[in-house]
Design a protein around this motif. Sequence first.
Motif, PDB file in Angstrom:
ATOM      1  N   THR A 318      17.089   8.917 -12.712  1.00 46.33           N
ATOM      2  CA  THR A 318      17.621   8.074 -11.641  1.00 46.33           C
ATOM      3  C   THR A 318      16.753   8.123 -10.382  1.00 46.33           C
ATOM      4  O   THR A 318      17.237   7.893  -9.285  1.00 46.33           O
ATOM      5  N   ARG A 319      15.459   8.387 -10.558  1.00 47.70           N
ATOM      6  CA  ARG A 319      14.583   8.425  -9.383  1.00 47.70           C
ATOM      7  C   ARG A 319      13.168   8.038  -9.769  1.00 47.70           C
ATOM      8  O   ARG A 319      12.650   8.473 -10.797  1.00 47.70           O
ATOM      9  N   CYS A 320      12.530   7.233  -8.925  1.00 41.51           N
ATOM     10  CA  CYS A 320      11.158   6.766  -9.149  1.00 41.51           C
ATOM     11  C   CYS A 320      10.373   6.810  -7.853  1.00 41.51           C
ATOM     12  O   CYS A 320      10.934   6.716  -6.758  1.00 41.51           O
ATOM     13  N   ILE A 321       9.065   6.928  -7.994  1.00 43.34           N
ATOM     14  CA  ILE A 321       8.142   6.719  -6.879  1.00 43.34           C
ATOM     15  C   ILE A 321       7.386   5.428  -7.153  1.00 43.34           C
ATOM     16  O   ILE A 321       6.890   5.204  -8.260  1.00 43.34           O
ATOM     17  N   VAL A 322       7.309   4.568  -6.163  1.00 43.69           N
ATOM     18  CA  VAL A 322       6.576   3.308  -6.273  1.00 43.69           C
ATOM     19  C   VAL A 322       5.452   3.322  -5.238  1.00 43.69           C
ATOM     20  O   VAL A 322       5.706   3.435  -4.037  1.00 43.69           O
ATOM     21  N   ASP A 323       4.222   3.238  -5.727  1.00 49.61           N
ATOM     22  CA  ASP A 323       3.052   3.165  -4.845  1.00 49.61           C
ATOM     23  C   ASP A 323       2.543   1.732  -4.828  1.00 49.61           C
ATOM     24  O   ASP A 323       2.252   1.146  -5.876  1.00 49.61           O
ATOM     25  N   VAL A 324       2.434   1.191  -3.622  1.00 50.28           N
ATOM     26  CA  VAL A 324       1.995  -0.186  -3.428  1.00 50.28           C
ATOM     27  C   VAL A 324       0.681  -0.173  -2.650  1.00 50.28           C
ATOM     28  O   VAL A 324       0.508   0.612  -1.709  1.00 50.28           O
ATOM     29  N   MET A 325      -0.247  -1.047  -3.047  1.00 49.61           N
ATOM     30  CA  MET A 325      -1.556  -1.104  -2.388  1.00 49.61           C
ATOM     31  C   MET A 325      -1.971  -2.561  -2.219  1.00 49.61           C
ATOM     32  O   MET A 325      -1.760  -3.381  -3.117  1.00 49.61           O
ATOM     33  N   TRP A 326      -2.556  -2.866  -1.067  1.00 53.01           N
ATOM     34  CA  TRP A 326      -3.095  -4.192  -0.792  1.00 53.01           C
ATOM     35  C   TRP A 326      -4.618  -4.086  -0.715  1.00 53.01           C
ATOM     36  O   TRP A 326      -5.160  -3.230  -0.008  1.00 53.01           O
ATOM     37  N   LEU A 327      -5.307  -4.955  -1.428  1.00 53.35           N
ATOM     38  CA  LEU A 327      -6.765  -4.930  -1.496  1.00 53.35           C
ATOM     39  C   LEU A 327      -7.339  -6.248  -0.999  1.00 53.35           C
ATOM     40  O   LEU A 327      -6.808  -7.316  -1.320  1.00 53.35           O
ATOM     41  N   VAL A 328      -8.421  -6.168  -0.231  1.00 48.32           N
ATOM     42  CA  VAL A 328      -9.125  -7.356   0.246  1.00 48.32           C
ATOM     43  C   VAL A 328     -10.592  -7.251  -0.148  1.00 48.32           C
ATOM     44  O   VAL A 328     -11.044  -6.231  -0.691  1.00 48.32           O
ATOM     45  N   ASP A 329     -11.338  -8.299   0.115  1.00 52.07           N
ATOM     46  CA  ASP A 329     -12.768  -8.305  -0.221  1.00 52.07           C
ATOM     47  C   ASP A 329     -13.496  -7.186   0.520  1.00 52.07           C
ATOM     48  O   ASP A 329     -13.182  -6.872   1.678  1.00 52.07           O
TER      49      ASP A 329
END
Length: 403
Positions: A318-329
């Motif tokens: 009942t638990r998660c880690i979510v890693d989000v990343m934004w990439l540009v040129d």
Amino acid sequence: MNTPPRQLRESLAEYRSGWSLPQPFYTDPEIFALDRKHIWGKYWLYAGVVSEIPKPGDYFIYALGPDSVVIIRGDKGEVYAHHNSCRHRGSLVCLEERGHATTLVCPYHQWVFQKNGSLHTARLMPKDFDKKSHGLKPVHVQVVEGVIFISLSDNPPAFDKVAEDYARFLKPFRFESSKVALRERFELNTNWKLITENFRECYHCGPVHPEYCRAVIGANLTEAVDPTLNERMPEWADRGLETRNVQFEGSSFHLAVRYPLRPGVESYSLDGKAVSIPMGDHKDHNAGVTGLCMYPNFWMDAVSDYAWTMRVTPVAATRCIVDVMWLVDGKAVEGVDYDPKRVAEFWQITGGQDWDLCVNNLKGVQTSGYVPGPYSPGEVDLVKFADWYIDRMREVVTAEVIA
């Protein structure tokens, strides 16, 4: 001979294709342990991108429950993955989540490992000590156009088809030379399968995601996307962009698609305008959306000027880690070509809406009143996922009986 947990056998017997999963698949610790062993410990996992480790010796750690994997750039640009466990007495070798190291030195007894994992020195060990037999234990790693995948299995599933399909969609972005605009981490009280289900349907998009529906034609499920898609496909093909979509079929575990933004919308942004210069080989802001998904932990949505990646890591049932990343040129200059806040705000809002949905979903599933419900016609991809997952759990029963 092992006996599969009774809860698993009973839940498999209860499952109906086209309906949500029985409650224990979302909440039961024993079933979660089997998920970890037979899915997360077997299949390929998205770890990150090579531009996070641009120089030899740059590394980052991917922690998956008790497992810790060091992903490091080699002297010739290679990408290595090693279990983060010293071959002397098992201490963690790298203690920081990200860093740079000429060699990997265990902080306990100072054994020194090369970037490729080989043991360089083991202080005060006998002269006849075999260093070649005591390198860091390797982890399978595959790099596809700058995107890194690992598998904890000694015998992971074949990756050739994934690599071939993904390369066609990823190449124009040149992720090997991209730049990280922003990272965020979320700890969510939900089951990993509820996150997967949420991101594989848009039945909820109309009521919940007004920003997303303003950007993506057809997301509200009330309007036809085919006329716009049929118009864009030849344009994209003429520019060398991949248009042969790859869907989940049977036991396959990866997807790659291209679909259109609304006419006049250039990017995933609140006003529909571009937020950075085009990435890689893109010359304008008219490439639509490249959407990638791979069970169990990888999502990417990439428009012409930036990419958004999501890495899901289960911690408990009942638990998660979510890693989000934004990439540009890689050539984009912060403050000139892009503002990180503007690059991230669209998915910060949309993702935040989804996090709330997934957490609330688990709260409802945990109640004594939960019973599996039927998927709607707009949730056909959930049927595919649930069937895929149940097939993997049926394999577990066979494997546990034979073991």
